[in-house]
Design an enzyme around this catalytic site. Structure first.
Site, PDB file in Angstrom:
ATOM      1  N   PHE A 218      28.905 -32.415  12.548  1.00 31.22           N
ATOM      2  CA  PHE A 218      29.846 -31.887  13.524  1.00 31.22           C
ATOM      3  C   PHE A 218      31.197 -33.044  12.844  1.00 31.22           C
ATOM      4  CE2 PHE A 218      27.854 -29.377  16.765  1.00 31.22           C
ATOM      5  CZ  PHE A 218      27.803 -28.298  15.492  1.00 31.22           C
TER       6      PHE A 218
ATOM      7  N   LYS B 210      24.145 -18.390  16.822  1.00 27.73           N
ATOM      8  CA  LYS B 210      23.284 -18.780  16.620  1.00 27.73           C
ATOM      9  C   LYS B 210      21.634 -19.903  16.651  1.00 27.73           C
ATOM     10  CE  LYS B 210      23.286 -21.688  11.364  1.00 27.73           C
ATOM     11  NZ  LYS B 210      25.028 -21.830  10.623  1.00 27.73           N
TER      12      LYS B 210
ATOM     13  N   ASN C 284      20.609 -32.704   5.385  1.00 27.29           N
ATOM     14  CA  ASN C 284      22.387 -33.806   6.164  1.00 27.29           C
ATOM     15  C   ASN C 284      22.295 -33.276   7.495  1.00 27.29           C
ATOM     16  OD1 ASN C 284      24.023 -31.297   7.878  1.00 27.29           O
ATOM     17  ND2 ASN C 284      22.988 -29.764   7.304  1.00 27.29           N
TER      18      ASN C 284
ATOM     19  N   SER D  69      22.564 -26.652  15.634  1.00 28.65           N
ATOM     20  CA  SER D  69      22.221 -27.744  14.608  1.00 28.65           C
ATOM     21  C   SER D  69      21.979 -29.182  15.330  1.00 28.65           C
ATOM     22  CB  SER D  69      24.121 -28.471  14.274  1.00 28.65           C
ATOM     23  OG  SER D  69      23.773 -29.699  14.238  1.00 28.65           O
TER      24      SER D  69
ATOM     25  N   ASN E  44      19.863 -21.415  11.675  1.00 27.22           N
ATOM     26  CA  ASN E  44      20.146 -23.195  11.277  1.00 27.22           C
ATOM     27  C   ASN E  44      19.366 -24.204  10.728  1.00 27.22           C
ATOM     28  OD1 ASN E  44      21.962 -25.211  10.965  1.00 27.22           O
ATOM     29  ND2 ASN E  44      22.613 -24.310  13.313  1.00 27.22           N
TER      30      ASN E  44
ATOM     31  N   ASN F  48      21.906 -32.284  14.716  1.00 28.04           N
ATOM     32  CA  ASN F  48      22.805 -33.574  14.603  1.00 28.04           C
ATOM     33  C   ASN F  48      23.480 -34.023  15.399  1.00 28.04           C
ATOM     34  OD1 ASN F  48      21.221 -33.697  12.174  1.00 28.04           O
ATOM     35  ND2 ASN F  48      22.707 -32.275  10.607  1.00 28.04           N
TER      36      ASN F  48
HETATM   37  C1  LIG Z   1      25.423 -30.121   4.484  1.00 29.67           C
HETATM   38  C2  LIG Z   1      25.440 -29.177   5.592  1.00 29.67           C
HETATM   39  C3  LIG Z   1      26.472 -29.155   6.631  1.00 29.67           C
HETATM   40  C4  LIG Z   1      25.723 -28.210   7.464  1.00 29.67           C
HETATM   41  N1  LIG Z   1      26.873 -27.611   8.679  1.00 29.67           N
HETATM   42  C5  LIG Z   1      26.984 -26.522   9.564  1.00 29.67           C
HETATM   43  C6  LIG Z   1      27.755 -26.552  10.789  1.00 29.67           C
HETATM   44  O1  LIG Z   1      29.172 -27.321  10.983  1.00 29.67           O
HETATM   45  N2  LIG Z   1      27.419 -25.486  11.637  1.00 29.67           N
HETATM   46  C7  LIG Z   1      26.419 -23.921  11.031  1.00 29.67           C
HETATM   47  O2  LIG Z   1      26.175 -23.223  11.944  1.00 29.67           O
HETATM   48  N3  LIG Z   1      25.691 -24.697  10.311  1.00 29.67           N
HETATM   49  C8  LIG Z   1      25.529 -25.589   9.280  1.00 29.67           C
HETATM   50  N4  LIG Z   1      24.665 -26.063   8.263  1.00 29.67           N
HETATM   51  C9  LIG Z   1      23.678 -25.304   8.558  1.00 29.67           C
HETATM   52  C10 LIG Z   1      24.067 -23.576   7.408  1.00 29.67           C
HETATM   53  O3  LIG Z   1      25.098 -22.670   8.201  1.00 29.67           O
HETATM   54  C11 LIG Z   1      22.613 -23.035   7.023  1.00 29.67           C
HETATM   55  O4  LIG Z   1      22.428 -22.193   8.099  1.00 29.67           O
HETATM   56  C12 LIG Z   1      21.166 -23.225   6.439  1.00 29.67           C
HETATM   57  O5  LIG Z   1      22.276 -24.761   5.880  1.00 29.67           O
HETATM   58  C13 LIG Z   1      20.443 -22.890   6.335  1.00 29.67           C
HETATM   59  O6  LIG Z   1      20.881 -22.233   4.819  1.00 29.67           O
HETATM   60  P1  LIG Z   1      20.826 -22.733   3.539  1.00 29.67           P
HETATM   61  O7  LIG Z   1      19.322 -22.806   2.869  1.00 29.67           O
HETATM   62  O8  LIG Z   1      21.849 -21.681   2.756  1.00 29.67           O
HETATM   63  O9  LIG Z   1      21.544 -24.053   3.586  1.00 29.67           O
HETATM   64  C14 LIG Z   1      24.848 -26.841   7.764  1.00 29.67           C
HETATM   65  C15 LIG Z   1      24.595 -26.680   6.042  1.00 29.67           C
HETATM   66  C16 LIG Z   1      24.254 -28.355   5.220  1.00 29.67           C
HETATM   67  C17 LIG Z   1      23.346 -28.087   4.266  1.00 29.67           C
END
Ligand SMILES: Cc1cc2nc3c(=O)[nH]c(=O)nc-3n(C[C@H](O)[C@H](O)[C@H](O)COP(=O)(O)O)c2cc1C
Length: 356
Positions: A129, A236, A125, A196, A265, A198
């Site tokens: 934000f 984080k 992704n 992040s 993250n 991004n």
């Molecule tokens: C589509 C998407 C959007 C995300 N947006 C955020 C975000 O706004 N802030 C954040 O701290 N992490 C964001 N993350 C990261 C997740 O919170 C998480 O830390 C990361 O995906 C790893 O966990 P997972 O493997 O269970 O997905 C996002 C992840 C995905 C897939």
């Protein structure tokens, strides 16, 4: 029994439908899901049914002075604007991290900006934000009656803060403080997202000096606002930091007296993508899910082994065993995002049972 049906039903029937729905656009499906959940939270019958079908026994745990009814939470990014803030409890989550919100509302990157890597159990992704801003979230939570510590959402709610894209990195502290001032009355904890991939320049805020200044400003503000009981602040981190860089983060976090860390993250690495998903290696953004499992565990283990601060483990928790191994290396709580997309709500219950 009901849970087994929910689990296999999701993976065999609902997931294939969801992955094909809306022309295969993951973000549109995601928007529909959030809308459906926000409606569910208003319907007593639907709430009860959801609660019944996801019910599992979990043991409460206290972390950073907050009482969590279990160890599995929703990771940040799923409910950026808190639209489903009241619904997550009914799926069995023990906490949910809303956001990331920024001080100014912003559209995020151009769509498409989420890509499924189905053979790899991953997502890429580059949302950037997209959110309606910290004020909109604060207002929504106020209208819903959610205030710190009052339990109105049924579970603790964290709020994740990020930097507004158009604000220069040099002005980041004021930007985070502006968000903090708006949302702190509604948050059981604040997560400082500096990881992040991004938002250009965001991850440079993980550098020792910049991070010390940012975290120091936020924890000082938290104490000024409520000296006797400041809102806990978590930071984080990215999985792509070296151990030396993680040491710097830990130094800054300890100096600023934060309450804990969230690791990790999404990653910039493209290791672990299955051959049929290799084309996603060229998409900009962060990779999550199964390809991140091993690195997240390594980082959680390192961080937990080098600080007394509590650690929330996030990254590649796709099964109950993955959650257990993050807890085994020192995490106090875990969060899921991609695992929830692939395995559905049954994953929460199976983790609860595994780690109870
Ligand atoms: C589509 C998407 C959007 C995300 N947006 C955020 C975000 O706004 N802030 C954040 O701290 N992490 C964001 N993350 C990261 C997740 O919170 C998480 O830390 C990361 O995906 C790893 O966990 P997972 O493997 O269970 O997905 C996002 C992840 C995905 C897939």
């Amino acid at each position: 029994m009901l849970r087994t049906i929910v689990g296999t039903g999701y993976e065999r029937a609902l997931r294939p439908l969801l992955f094909k729905a809306r022309g295969g656009d993951p973000e549109s499906v995601h928007e529909d899901m959030i809308r459906a959940l926000s409606v569910l939270a208003q319907l007593p019958g639907a709430r009860d049914l959801a609660r019944l079908s996801t019910r599992s026994a979990s043991s409460p745990v206290e972390v950073a002075g907050i009482r969590f009814p279990g160890r599995v939470g929703l990771a940040a990014g799923m409910d950026k604007d808190g639209r489903a803030a009241l619904a997550w409890q009914y799926l069995g989550f023990a906490f949910a991290e809303l956001g990331t919100v920024t001080a100014q509302a912003q559209p995020g990157n151009e769509r498409p900006r989420i890509f499924r890597a189905p053979e790899s159990g991953g997502l890429v992704n580059r949302m950037g934000f997209n959110n309606h801003g910290a004020l909109a979230l604060a207002n929504r939570l106020a209208v819903a009656g959610v205030f710190r510590g009052n339990g109105a959402a049924g579970i603790p709610l964290g709020v994740s803060l990020g930097k507004t894209k158009v604000v220069e990195v040099e002005d980041a502290v004021a930007d985070y403080l502006a968000s903090f001032d708006l949302v702190h009355p509604h948050a059981d904890y604040i997560a400082v997202n500096v990881s992040s991939p991004n938002t250009p320049g965001l991850r440079s805020l993980q550098d020792g000096g910049a991070l010390a200044e940012l975290l120091g400003a936020l924890t000082t503000r938290a104490r000024q606002l409520r000296a006797a009981d400041p809102v806990p602040v978590f930071v984080k981190v990215a999985p792509d930091l070296t151990f030396d860089q993680l040491d710097e983060v830990l130094g800054a976090a300890t100096d600023a007296s934060v309450s804990g860390l969230i690791a990790t993250n999404t990653t910039l690495s493209r290791e672990g993508l299955a051959p049929s998903d290799r084309h996603l290696a060229d998409e900009a953004g962060g990779l999550s899910g199964r390809p991140l499992t091993a690195r997240a565990r390594e980082v959680v283990g390192y961080v937990a082994g080098h600080t007394d601060l509590p650690v929330i483990g996030s990254g590649g928790v796709m099964t109950a065993d993955d959650a257990k191994s993050l807890l085994d290396v020192g995490a106090s709580l875990v969060q899921i995002y991609t695992g929830f997309i692939y395995a559905g709500p049954a994953l929460i219950a199976s983790i609860n049972e595994e780690v109870r």
